[in-house]
Structure formats: C-alpha cells, structure tokens
Design an enzyme around this catalytic site. Sequence first.
Site, PDB file in Angstrom:
ATOM      1  N   CYS A  59       0.886  -1.159   0.000  1.00 10.58           N
ATOM      2  CA  CYS A  59       0.000   0.000   0.000  1.00 10.58           C
ATOM      3  C   CYS A  59       0.925   1.210   0.000  1.00 10.58           C
ATOM      4  CB  CYS A  59      -0.989  -0.017   1.167  1.00 10.58           C
ATOM      5  SG  CYS A  59      -0.292   0.190   2.819  1.00 10.58           S
ATOM      6  N   GLY A  60       0.412   2.390   0.292  1.00 10.75           N
ATOM      7  CA  GLY A  60       1.256   3.583   0.242  1.00 10.75           C
ATOM      8  C   GLY A  60       2.449   3.520   1.175  1.00 10.75           C
TER       9      GLY A  60
END
Length: 145
Positions: free
Chosen positions: A62-63
């Site tokens: 994810c980020g």
Amino acid sequence: MKIAVGCDPNAQAYKEEMIEFIKSLGHEVEDFGSDDPIYANVAFAVGEAVAAKKYDRGVLFCGTGIGVMVAANKVKGAYAANVLNVYSAKRACLSNNCNIITLGSQVTGNMLAKELIQAYLECTYEYTERSGPKVDAYVNYEATH
C-alpha cells in the site's frame, strides 16, 4: 515457493513490477488484486491464504505498507512485518517467523523493494533457543485469546 501478493489500487503498477521480479527469482506468484479501495480486504484475503498454508509466504503493498500490515495481522496465523531495510527483511523471517512482509509504494523505491523481497524470500526460519520461545509466546497468546 508459492507467494500470495496483493495491494491497494494506488500500488498497482508497483505490485506488477514486484510480481515480475518475484517470478524472476523462480517463485510461483498468485495476484490477489486489488481494485478494492478498502485495502484491508485484500490484506485479509492474502493473510487467510497464507495462514491456511495455501501459499508459503505473502507480500502486500500500500502507500506506506502500514495499513496492509495492520489488516493482515488481524488474521489468525498471519504474521506480517513492514520492512524498511534488508536487515529487518531478513529478521522478519529469521527471528520472527513472519509469513508476510509489507512494503510502501510511496516510501520505498523500486530497487530497494526488490532487495527487501529477495532478502526475505532467501531466508528460512529455524527454531532456536533465542528466537523460538519469543515466537512461541505470540503464537500461544493468539491461540488462547
């Protein structure tokens, strides 16, 4: 090894590059997606598949790698570590018997991510007097709570 991989929509291109890299290391890869903006759903799916031993290990993106780590760790039998350097990638396996690592597509460059994945996948957990009782403690806690 069979590797389960997943991400949130923002990490799609990053994940695709990492899948090709993992395959180049000789591993079989299953892509769990995700188009789902709720990244927890793909993290749960990967966590469940790895915990059920359908896959040897998992890699989530994810980020920051933090959200998918937190979500995956809610699955009984899934032990995910967000790795930021080669030493922690190795220790996730060697000291903690983590069956999933997580990486942040917005905070970890592609070349470093490949080094982290390779370092993690090259390790094999071995029960030792030092690490074994520590791993037993959280596995036993999980089983009784």
